[in-house]
Enzyme design. Structure first.
Site, PDB file in Angstrom:
ATOM      1  N   GLY A   8     -11.738 -59.570  86.184  1.00 26.41           N
ATOM      2  CA  GLY A   8     -11.923 -59.104  84.946  1.00 26.41           C
ATOM      3  C   GLY A   8     -11.726 -57.633  84.641  1.00 26.41           C
ATOM      4  O   GLY A   8     -12.273 -56.964  84.326  1.00 26.41           O
ATOM      5  N   ALA A   9     -10.580 -57.149  85.253  1.00 28.81           N
ATOM      6  CA  ALA A   9     -10.326 -55.684  85.377  1.00 28.81           C
ATOM      7  C   ALA A   9      -9.273 -55.375  84.219  1.00 28.81           C
ATOM      8  O   ALA A   9      -8.620 -54.245  84.398  1.00 28.81           O
ATOM      9  CB  ALA A   9      -9.856 -55.381  86.860  1.00 28.81           C
ATOM     10  N   SER A  10      -9.069 -56.251  83.460  1.00 26.75           N
ATOM     11  CA  SER A  10      -8.057 -55.568  82.320  1.00 26.75           C
ATOM     12  C   SER A  10      -8.506 -54.517  81.172  1.00 26.75           C
ATOM     13  O   SER A  10      -7.853 -54.165  80.596  1.00 26.75           O
ATOM     14  CB  SER A  10      -7.484 -56.810  81.509  1.00 26.75           C
ATOM     15  OG  SER A  10      -8.560 -57.549  80.917  1.00 26.75           O
ATOM     16  N   VAL A  60     -11.096 -67.229  87.351  1.00 22.57           N
ATOM     17  CA  VAL A  60     -11.657 -67.012  88.317  1.00 22.57           C
ATOM     18  C   VAL A  60     -13.207 -68.117  88.331  1.00 22.57           C
ATOM     19  O   VAL A  60     -13.827 -68.093  89.328  1.00 22.57           O
ATOM     20  CB  VAL A  60     -12.002 -65.723  88.787  1.00 22.57           C
ATOM     21  CG1 VAL A  60     -10.837 -64.912  89.045  1.00 22.57           C
ATOM     22  CG2 VAL A  60     -12.894 -65.055  87.729  1.00 22.57           C
ATOM     23  N   ASN A  86     -16.434 -59.014  89.236  1.00 23.07           N
ATOM     24  CA  ASN A  86     -16.918 -58.417  87.909  1.00 23.07           C
ATOM     25  C   ASN A  86     -16.729 -59.248  86.745  1.00 23.07           C
ATOM     26  O   ASN A  86     -17.322 -58.899  85.592  1.00 23.07           O
ATOM     27  CB  ASN A  86     -16.165 -56.960  87.950  1.00 23.07           C
ATOM     28  CG  ASN A  86     -16.073 -56.563  86.490  1.00 23.07           C
ATOM     29  OD1 ASN A  86     -17.074 -55.696  86.029  1.00 23.07           O
ATOM     30  ND2 ASN A  86     -15.256 -56.774  85.389  1.00 23.07           N
ATOM     31  N   TYR A 152     -28.757 -65.839  80.547  1.00 24.79           N
ATOM     32  CA  TYR A 152     -28.131 -64.730  81.107  1.00 24.79           C
ATOM     33  C   TYR A 152     -29.019 -64.160  82.137  1.00 24.79           C
ATOM     34  O   TYR A 152     -28.563 -63.877  83.436  1.00 24.79           O
ATOM     35  CB  TYR A 152     -27.747 -63.619  80.370  1.00 24.79           C
ATOM     36  CG  TYR A 152     -27.051 -62.416  80.669  1.00 24.79           C
ATOM     37  CD1 TYR A 152     -25.691 -62.474  81.221  1.00 24.79           C
ATOM     38  CD2 TYR A 152     -27.617 -61.256  80.746  1.00 24.79           C
ATOM     39  CE1 TYR A 152     -25.125 -61.320  81.485  1.00 24.79           C
ATOM     40  CE2 TYR A 152     -27.003 -60.029  81.289  1.00 24.79           C
ATOM     41  CZ  TYR A 152     -25.585 -60.237  81.624  1.00 24.79           C
ATOM     42  OH  TYR A 152     -24.877 -59.129  82.056  1.00 24.79           O
ATOM     43  N   LYS A 156     -28.173 -63.819  86.425  1.00 26.81           N
ATOM     44  CA  LYS A 156     -28.133 -62.777  87.325  1.00 26.81           C
ATOM     45  C   LYS A 156     -29.091 -62.618  88.088  1.00 26.81           C
ATOM     46  O   LYS A 156     -28.792 -62.190  89.392  1.00 26.81           O
ATOM     47  CB  LYS A 156     -28.437 -61.619  86.341  1.00 26.81           C
ATOM     48  CG  LYS A 156     -27.167 -61.218  85.311  1.00 26.81           C
ATOM     49  CD  LYS A 156     -26.024 -60.670  86.177  1.00 26.81           C
ATOM     50  CE  LYS A 156     -24.913 -60.383  85.161  1.00 26.81           C
ATOM     51  NZ  LYS A 156     -23.700 -59.941  85.894  1.00 26.81           N
ATOM     52  N   ILE A 185     -23.961 -49.851  79.218  1.00 29.37           N
ATOM     53  CA  ILE A 185     -23.150 -48.903  79.499  1.00 29.37           C
ATOM     54  C   ILE A 185     -21.829 -49.406  78.611  1.00 29.37           C
ATOM     55  O   ILE A 185     -21.064 -50.495  78.856  1.00 29.37           O
ATOM     56  CB  ILE A 185     -22.493 -48.740  80.869  1.00 29.37           C
ATOM     57  CG1 ILE A 185     -23.590 -48.329  81.707  1.00 29.37           C
ATOM     58  CG2 ILE A 185     -21.208 -48.009  81.021  1.00 29.37           C
ATOM     59  CD1 ILE A 185     -23.093 -47.990  83.386  1.00 29.37           C
TER      60      ILE A 185
END
Length: 245
Positions: A8-10, A60, A86, A152, A156, A185
């Site tokens: 998930g790094a785009s 993924v 991620n 969620y 987690k 964030i």
């Protein structure tokens, strides 16, 4: 050069983590599910800064997708010794009276199934190397227990349980498994935020500022570094002290 895969790094936190690890000398596999342009942009930024990176499209959460991803990364970059889980999906809110079992399954797919598939796929690489690093990206929502976020939050919590169990299982192979739990964030998906949006949250943060993606990337960078070689089964919360449980 050690290869690190960031899922998930785009964009968002994943993009910042990928750029930080590349700056630290890793060859970075930038995974994306849909946003190829975003992933290629991250790769371009890394290369422009003198780093090594390639973009890899894969779902993924899918068995075949992860298997193909592992094969392609090994072919183009080499075996993976650092894995950063991620990738995430939608996080809809639902009060308990409206919650359905599928809501839970949707979250578990990202935070239990996907990490399991990824660790299984790259465990042979780490064992062969005599060690490795797994870092999961969790959330401080697990402690904050926000109303409407039970699916969620439960997923987690399960992710944190996996982290601790895998740390015990894989330590004998020299593999550390840890979790970074960010607070709120803001990244691209949050859109534009007003001062009013931030005021209530900031009033509860001892450090008095909103978190930045680089704060999370820094915690990940520490956990995959040699300085954290004796750190495993731990959870680093990155939220300015918003909660201290």
């Amino acid at each position: 050069m050690t290869v690190a895969l960031v899922t998930g790094a785009s964009r968002g936190l994943g993009a910042h983590i990928a750029r930080r690890l590349a700056a630290d000398g890793f060859a970075v596999a930038v995974n994306y599910a849909a946003s190829r342009d975003g992933a290629e942009r991250v790769v371009g930024e890394i290369r422009a800064a003198g780093g090594v990176a390639e973009a890899f499209g894969a779902d993924v959460t899918d068995e075949a997708g992860v298997a193909s991803l592992a094969e392609e990364v090994r072919s183009r970059l080499g075996p993976v010794e650092v894995l950063v889980c991620n990738a995430t999906g939608p996080q809809p809110e639902a009060p308990v009276e409206d919650l359905v079992w599928q809501d839970h399954l949707d979250q578990l797919v990202f935070f239990v199934k996907s990490p399991t598939l990824l660790v299984q796929a790259f465990l042979p690489d780490m064992r062969a190397a005599g060690g490795g690093r797994v870092v999961q990206i969790g959330s401080d929502v697990f402690e904050r227990s926000l109303p409407g976020m039970s699916a969620y939050t439960a997923a987690k919590g399960a992710q944190w349980g996996l982290t601790r169990t895998w740390a015990k299982e894989l330590g004998r192979h020299g593999i550390t498994v840890n979790l970074v739990a960010p607070g709120w964030i803001p990244v691209e998906r949050h859109g534009e935020l007003s001062s009013a949006d931030l005021a209530g949250y900031l009033s509860e943060v001892p450090l008095g500022r909103i978190g930045e993606p680089g704060d999370v990337a820094g915690a990940v960078a520490y956990l995959v570094s040699g300085d954290a070689a004796f750190v495993t089964g731990q959870r680093i919360t990155v939220n300015g002290g918003h909660n201290m449980d």
